[in-house]
Design an enzyme around this catalytic site. Structure first.
Site, PDB file in Angstrom:
ATOM      1  CG  MET A  30      -1.902  -1.201   1.139  1.00  0.00           C
ATOM      2  SD  MET A  30      -3.444  -0.943   1.995  1.00  0.00           S
ATOM      3  CE  MET A  30      -2.850  -0.764   3.650  1.00  0.00           C
ATOM      4  CB  ALA A  32       3.850   4.723   3.222  1.00  0.00           C
ATOM      5  CG  HIS A  37       7.086  -2.087   2.054  1.00  0.00           C
ATOM      6  ND1 HIS A  37       6.930  -0.966   2.839  1.00  0.00           N
ATOM      7  CD2 HIS A  37       5.885  -2.722   2.062  1.00  0.00           C
ATOM      8  CE1 HIS A  37       5.682  -0.917   3.289  1.00  0.00           C
ATOM      9  NE2 HIS A  37       5.030  -1.969   2.849  1.00  0.00           N
ATOM     10  CD  GLU A 151       7.758 -14.988   8.615  1.00  0.00           C
ATOM     11  OE1 GLU A 151       8.485 -14.652   9.581  1.00  0.00           O
ATOM     12  OE2 GLU A 151       7.887 -16.059   8.001  1.00  0.00           O
ATOM     13  CE  LYS A 152       4.639  -4.186  10.274  1.00  0.00           C
ATOM     14  NZ  LYS A 152       3.217  -3.773  10.413  1.00  0.00           N
ATOM     15  CG  ASP A 153       0.626  -7.025   7.981  1.00  0.00           C
ATOM     16  OD1 ASP A 153      -0.143  -6.396   8.714  1.00  0.00           O
ATOM     17  OD2 ASP A 153       1.533  -6.491   7.329  1.00  0.00           O
ATOM     18  CB  SER A 193       4.644  -0.192  10.722  1.00  0.00           C
ATOM     19  OG  SER A 193       3.358   0.250  10.365  1.00  0.00           O
TER      20      SER A 193
END
Ligand code: PAF
Length: 284
Positions: A30, A32, A37, A151-153, A193
């Site tokens: 998404m 930012a 990323h 893996e954070k989400d 994040s």
């Protein structure tokens, strides 16, 4: 690197890759973008002939209009970073390009086999329907060989794996490999994040206590029960001014259901740091 904004041009490029039998690595985002990323894009570039990154703040996965409105949008910087990382294409459509007005106004519904009944799914009704809606559409357009998720989400990753392996949509994705990549942290331990951009310097320092407490809980887990460790994490973080735990659940990594053993367990947390909602997790 080419920035693509239409489904038609994306399809043209993807078809050319497929004709040339090129493997496609895909990183849905998404925007930012941060080093978390970047780690996904680096893998996509290294492991495939072509790397495609989508940058799309998907409205259908936000159940809070203010959160959607405040979500950081930094496309020019994102394009700069992706160029440096060696990505080949960025797909950055508008909401109208992605969805018909009917789709924007009705909710998509998907069978999660219970994976959405806990944690993020419980707190953000409809969130994972929106995630599956956009990710399945992106997969259909990009036709990736491999798709990379952080893996954070963790719950999102479990749901995407379910989507491509056992759900009613699975037969469309028989040749797709889903690759989970480890959480990237600041030196302080704070999980990277896009939402960190909304934290003040003081809030950022306060937020470090989230990961610190999760790491400390690994020690507690050596001698204490799951229920006690869960409660100690919640109490420790809530005792810090400026932090408020929304949930901390220690669940089985495969089923995401509560567990009373640390075997194959993961602790997933959401904490409000001021107005900013942060998530993190720890594997026991
Ligand atoms: O993890 C995210 O950034 C989003 O949920 C995703 C997978 C890009 C879908 O919009």
């Amino acid at each position: 690197m080419q920035v693509i904004t239409t489904k038609q041009e994306l399809t043209r490029q993807v078809e050319a890759c497929i004709r040339q039998q090129k493997t496609i690595g895909f990183v849905p985002t998404m925007g930012a973008l941060h080093q978390g990323h970047a780690s996904l894009v680096q893998r996509a570039v290294a492991e495939n002939d072509v790397a495609i990154v989508s940058v799309f703040v998907n409205p259908t996965q936000f159940n809070n209009p203010e959160d959607l409105q405040k979500y950081p949008r930094t496309l020019n910087q994102d394009v700069e970073l992706l160029t440096q990382l060696g990505a080949h294409f960025v797909f950055a459509p508008t909401a109208e390009e992605m969805y018909s007005s009917e789709e924007l106004n009705t909710s998509f519904s998907f069978d999660f086999n219970g994976l959405d009944q806990v944690m993020e799914g419980k707190m953000r009704p409809g969130h994972f329907n929106g995630v599956v809606q956009v990710v399945s559409r992106l997969f259909d357009l990009v036709k990736p060989t491999r798709a990379y998720f952080g893996e954070k989400d963790f719950q999102q990753l479990a749901i995407i794996r379910h989507m491509v392996t056992t759900s009613s949509l699975a037969q469309q994705y028989t040749n797709l490999q889903i690759i989970g990549c480890p959480i990237v942290r600041e030196d302080s331990g704070l999980a990277l994040s896009s939402r960190n951009q909304r934290l003040s310097e003081t809030e950022k320092q306060t937020a470090v206590a989230i990961s610190q407490t999760l790491f400390t809980s690994l020690k507690w887990a050596e001698t204490d029960t799951v229920a006690n460790v869960q409660q100690r994490v919640i109490d420790t973080i809530n005792a810090i001014k400026g932090l408020e735990v929304e949930y901390y659940e220690i669940v089985d990594r495969t089923t995401l259901q509560p567990t009373d053993t640390f075997q194959n367990a993961i602790g997933c947390i959401t904490v409000y740091c001021g107005p900013v909602r942060l998530i993190d997790n720890i594997q026991y």
